[in-house]
Design an enzyme around this catalytic site. Sequence first.
Site, PDB file in Angstrom:
ATOM      1  N   LYS A  66       0.851  -1.198   0.000  1.00 16.18           N
ATOM      2  CA  LYS A  66       0.000   0.000   0.000  1.00 16.18           C
ATOM      3  C   LYS A  66       0.881   1.240   0.000  1.00 16.18           C
ATOM      4  CE  LYS A  66      -3.865   2.053   2.592  1.00 16.18           C
ATOM      5  NZ  LYS A  66      -4.699   1.947   3.801  1.00 16.18           N
ATOM      6  N   SER A 141      -9.659   1.792   2.784  1.00 12.74           N
ATOM      7  CA  SER A 141      -8.829   2.578   1.904  1.00 12.74           C
ATOM      8  C   SER A 141      -7.779   1.763   1.168  1.00 12.74           C
ATOM      9  CB  SER A 141      -8.136   3.672   2.713  1.00 12.74           C
ATOM     10  OG  SER A 141      -7.240   3.098   3.655  1.00 12.74           O
ATOM     11  N   SER A 165      -9.852  -0.439   6.966  1.00 13.95           N
ATOM     12  CA  SER A 165      -9.279  -0.334   5.622  1.00 13.95           C
ATOM     13  C   SER A 165      -8.630  -1.583   5.062  1.00 13.95           C
ATOM     14  CB  SER A 165      -8.257   0.790   5.582  1.00 13.95           C
ATOM     15  OG  SER A 165      -8.927   1.995   5.400  1.00 13.95           O
TER      16      SER A 165
HETATM   17  N1  GLN Z   1     -13.062   4.062   6.231  1.00 19.35           N
HETATM   18  C1  GLN Z   1     -12.463   4.553   7.430  1.00 19.35           C
HETATM   19  C2  GLN Z   1     -12.159   6.016   7.287  1.00 19.35           C
HETATM   20  O1  GLN Z   1     -12.500   6.559   6.301  1.00 19.35           O
HETATM   21  C3  GLN Z   1     -11.234   3.757   7.767  1.00 19.35           C
HETATM   22  C4  GLN Z   1      -9.998   4.133   7.047  1.00 19.35           C
HETATM   23  C5  GLN Z   1      -8.817   3.296   7.385  1.00 19.35           C
HETATM   24  O2  GLN Z   1      -8.959   2.254   8.052  1.00 19.35           O
HETATM   25  N2  GLN Z   1      -7.643   3.742   7.009  1.00 19.35           N
HETATM   26  O3  GLN Z   1     -11.605   6.613   8.145  1.00 19.35           O
END
Ligand code: GLN
Length: 475
Positions: A66, A141, A165
């Site tokens: 990532k 994400s 994410s």
């Molecule tokens: N979807 C969550 C957010 O928007 C989690 C993001 C993540 O785990 N990096 O914050």
Amino acid sequence: MSISDLTIKELRDKLESKALSAKEVADFYIDRITKYDKELNSFLTVVDNLKVSGKGPLAGIPIAIKDVIVTKGIRSTGGSKILENYIPPYSATVIKKMDKAGYTLLGKTNCDEFAQGSSNENSAFGPVKNPWEMSRVAGGSSGGSAVAVAADLCHVALGTDTGGSIRMPAGWCGVVGIKPTYGRVSRYGVMAMASSLDQVGVFARRVDDTREVLSVIEGKDSLDCTSSTRATGDMRVDSLEGVRVGVPEEYFAEGLDLEVEGVIRDGINTMKELGAEVKEISLPYSKYALATYYIIMPAEVSSNMGRYDGIRYGESEIQNSKFKIQNLEEIYKINRSEFLGEEVKRRIMLGTYVLSAGYYDQYYARAQKVRRLIRQDFEKAFKQVDVIAGPVAPTPAFRLGEKTDDPLQMYLSDIYTVPVNLAGLPALSVPAGFTKDNLPVGMHLIGKWWEDNKLLDIAEHFEIATEHYKKKPTL
Ligand code: GLN
């Protein structure tokens, strides 16, 4: 059988016996990236001169990373315009450890800008498409990492999970994704989003492969004071016989898609047939988890984003005569306005607000108290059960663009995943089946603190019994 169907152990045997060469394995994935990734958009950078000569437990295993995890000498954008041309002078601890273990770095994967998002549509470099249906999101994400595994564009991938994410895109793309116990893996060299919640984890087609990679990247690191020497337990779970599975009533309430519920209930029945003892449990404070997360997370985001000023690093408009910059504040304003995306800006503002004098007690301090109560819910639950099971997300992957205009709707996708980060628990998504439209559904399994290995064993028994990993998207 294709190269991508082998587990790391099987691949390692073939490499050692010279039935396959590391170059053949790498070429297999590179060819697929060339063929399919123009459309999927899961990679932001593909490494040019692949290093395939490593030695160690991950020798010759092609891994995608990532893009919020920094890699020395290889562009690391974090999905943001402000780091579009950033070449880090150092590598994250997890990268150094995998290097030592001989892995092959294939490339850097697309993600929401600085990991902030649930659908990968907040990437400055375009969304990632879901290989099961190209008109749908991959989840976020870490969408690029999930898709790269699901579409056989890499063998395994690393992601990060601050509020879901890893687990959520894993669920929507039909692969395994685990977020370890907070502190198991070093965060050094991971672009910080919300430091008390962030954790690095692994995507793979098979549970066992995540175990292999975690055993390489885990452990105390003097460069991350929240990393721990605690062991994650080698008590093996030989079968699901007698394993106590908790099913929280709150995770099956209003808002859960009926088809998703059906797949998860079937999965829980399968565990029962395999000998598990299924118990109803309650996590009463989970209804406040989303609100709590969306106060604590932006508070930490607003502090962590402070480093992107276009001075120390990052793109800058200082030289652009169009702006006639007069002072320091203007430098910040112009650079951040130009190079940060809408969602990141929204979170910086929300975070600054909840931390500001006069509001701090009302929002941030209160959210910290509720965080404690959410953790206590889990402490109580784990006195009765070994693992908690439920859906990873309330719906299957939605259509691209469907929720981009409504941040609240988007945030609702995180409803089942954020309590885990607030409590620091290990949790994973394992493929549980499909909807009528052939979209994957992930089963969320949550383990007790530091019982990551037990959690993986439980998930693996489910995986082996159900064999959903055998079904792949047609590209
Ligand atoms: N979807 C969550 C957010 O928007 C989690 C993001 C993540 O785990 N990096 O914050």
